[in-house]
Design an enzyme around this catalytic site. Sequence first.
Site, short mmCIF file in Angstrom:
data_model
loop_
_atom_site.label_atom_id
_atom_site.label_comp_id
_atom_site.label_asym_id
_atom_site.label_seq_id
_atom_site.Cartn_x
_atom_site.Cartn_y
_atom_site.Cartn_z
CE LYS A 21 -1.83 3.04 2.02
NZ LYS A 21 -1.60 4.62 1.68
CD GLU A 55 13.08 1.02 7.89
OE1 GLU A 55 13.50 -0.02 7.75
OE2 GLU A 55 13.19 2.14 7.00
CB CYS A 80 13.92 9.19 7.79
SG CYS A 80 14.86 7.79 7.06
CD GLU A 131 10.51 13.72 10.54
OE1 GLU A 131 9.15 13.16 10.71
OE2 GLU A 131 11.29 12.77 10.11
P1 NAD Z 1 2.72 8.88 6.99
O1 NAD Z 1 2.94 8.25 8.33
O2 NAD Z 1 1.56 9.98 7.13
O3 NAD Z 1 2.27 7.82 5.72
C1 NAD Z 1 2.89 6.66 5.47
C2 NAD Z 1 1.99 5.64 5.06
O4 NAD Z 1 0.99 5.04 5.94
C3 NAD Z 1 1.08 5.93 3.87
O5 NAD Z 1 1.20 5.13 2.86
C4 NAD Z 1 0.02 6.32 4.48
O6 NAD Z 1 -1.20 6.23 3.47
C5 NAD Z 1 -0.01 5.14 5.33
N1 NAD Z 1 -1.03 5.47 6.60
C6 NAD Z 1 -1.52 6.51 7.14
N2 NAD Z 1 -2.32 6.28 8.21
C7 NAD Z 1 -2.48 4.99 8.31
C8 NAD Z 1 -3.17 3.99 9.08
N3 NAD Z 1 -3.89 4.55 10.21
N4 NAD Z 1 -3.04 2.74 8.82
C9 NAD Z 1 -2.07 2.26 7.75
N5 NAD Z 1 -1.58 3.11 7.08
C10 NAD Z 1 -1.58 4.35 7.24
O7 NAD Z 1 4.13 9.48 6.56
P2 NAD Z 1 4.49 10.23 5.43
O8 NAD Z 1 4.07 11.72 5.91
O9 NAD Z 1 3.95 9.52 4.29
O10 NAD Z 1 5.94 10.20 5.23
C11 NAD Z 1 6.94 11.00 5.94
C12 NAD Z 1 7.31 10.14 7.37
O11 NAD Z 1 8.03 8.87 7.05
C13 NAD Z 1 8.38 11.09 8.03
O12 NAD Z 1 7.95 11.43 9.49
C14 NAD Z 1 9.64 10.31 7.92
O13 NAD Z 1 10.81 10.60 8.81
C15 NAD Z 1 9.24 8.95 7.85
N6 NAD Z 1 10.30 8.26 7.44
C16 NAD Z 1 11.14 7.35 7.89
C17 NAD Z 1 11.98 6.63 7.27
C18 NAD Z 1 12.87 5.62 8.13
O14 NAD Z 1 13.56 4.87 7.50
N7 NAD Z 1 12.91 5.77 9.52
C19 NAD Z 1 12.36 6.63 5.94
C20 NAD Z 1 11.33 7.57 5.27
C21 NAD Z 1 10.40 8.20 5.89
#
Ligand code: NAD
Length: 505
Positions: free
Chosen positions: A188, A263, A297, A394
Amino acid sequence: MTVTTPSPVDALHERLRAPLPHFIGGEWVPAQSGDTFEFHAPADNRVLGRAASGDARDIDRAAQAAHAAFPAWKALSGKKRRALLYRVADLIEARAHDIAVAESTDTGQPIRFMKSAAVRAAENFRFFADRAEGAQDGLSLPTDGFLNYTVRQPIGPVGVITPWNTPFMLSSWKIAPALAAGCTVVHKPAEWSPVTATILAEIMHEAGIPAGVVNLVHGFGETAGKALTEHPLIKAVAFIGESRTGSLIQKQGADTLKRVHLELGGKNPVVVFDDADLDRALDAAIFMIYSLNGQRCTSSSRLLVQRGVHDGFVERLAERVANIRVGDPLDPATEVGPLIHPRQFEKVCSYFDAARADGATIRVGGERIGETGNYVRPTLFTDARNDMRIAQEEIFGPVLTVIPFDTDEDALRLANDVQYGLAAYLWTNDLTRAHTFAHGLDSGMIWVNSENVRHLPTPFGGMKASGIGRDGGDYSFDFYMETKNVAINLNGHRAQQLGMPGKEN
Ligand code: NAD
């Protein structure tokens, strides 16, 4: 007759004339509801395309397909899985330019960085392909009269949920080890950037990955994502995204005892000591926050500089930040492109006010650029304290907060005094200081005298609010596989005899 091949940009727009479908059980299908959602180009916020809007019914269909495909995929020899994953890597490389153009257009990431997205993704596939044959290997743990040995088996169908920053590379980082381990997948991707997940599914199909082994369901987190984390046939969820979504995913998965790997976010310090190679430290500090639009990240979003070199370092930093080229993500000269979405743009801009309100100085930037698209000026906050919001939260944009420190103890306290613990970067030529400081840091990954340079066998992941679990090398297989212990008696050992007539003990 001359046949002209459309440019990658034209080809992308042509592809996006029809809604992006799901890919389930080897077929391209619309959402069962018939609904679609729009996604936008960050450069001008115009509608770029539409994608099937998945819900619990689509997830169920995909989970059933992954469940049905699991026994045969698990039984396939490691050698054959390896060959298929190599084919995926070759096809990714063959389409590297199309992937880069699609990723830049869809996410706003500059093309100069996206050129390597496909290369990195292909490396991920080859790296885990080479380990497919040994994925089930275990330990031999002999003891008196017993031979214990461990063996690993794939956990089953898994869910992979990915974010919008560098989505192609991150998807490969999760899907490649899952497939190498023998798991089947329901992916997804993020609703703001669904294009390259579709290209990856196409490539895997073309490479000959059997139907149902990889399934793709587009849609929103609260509907499709949530249903995936709750589905009983899905045995584990690998998630990359925000910390607060990570905690929702744990809750949602609790009823089905889902194994989760999270992550999450970061507020990573780069610590510059007065004995460091300041020229290299300057390049690295700039690169790690202003590349990829600061939407990474592991970005070094807090710069801690020792007082004696602080003013000179910040002076040079400010000059470079003011010079960073902001522009069209498809222009090879662009260093910072537009932020992914108006909501992320508003979030980043809100920190300009927060910095002012808390008394920090906006040394460079702190404003939007133009009226079209989500462009902000690369920003540098100085005179900051670690308790300010700009030092704690962040921001996930091209925004750096600088804080001075005096002693090693001060620096360590500041570095650790955040809810996150993903990455940290140290700049010093003092060997003892480097090791002592690294041991004191609450961060999952530490680089000394370098920016983030990845070696794929090493563990990738964070402490505290930055996540649970590690990826990379064998760490990935620990997540996607179950470890079984088999104990074999070798010396005719007998259990204590209960219920024997005529015996009291
Ligand atoms: P997000 O948490 O908003 O969304 C990530 C994914 O989760 C999307 O596909 C979204 O549709 C899904 N999602 C949202 N709510 C959900 C729920 N209730 N149940 C299941 N899935 C759900 O994150 P984002 O804004 O897309 O990405 C940015 C974030 O990702 C930043 O905080 C960044 O630091 C983090 N990130 C971390 C790493 C790492 O390796 N630690 C790498 C890349 C990004």
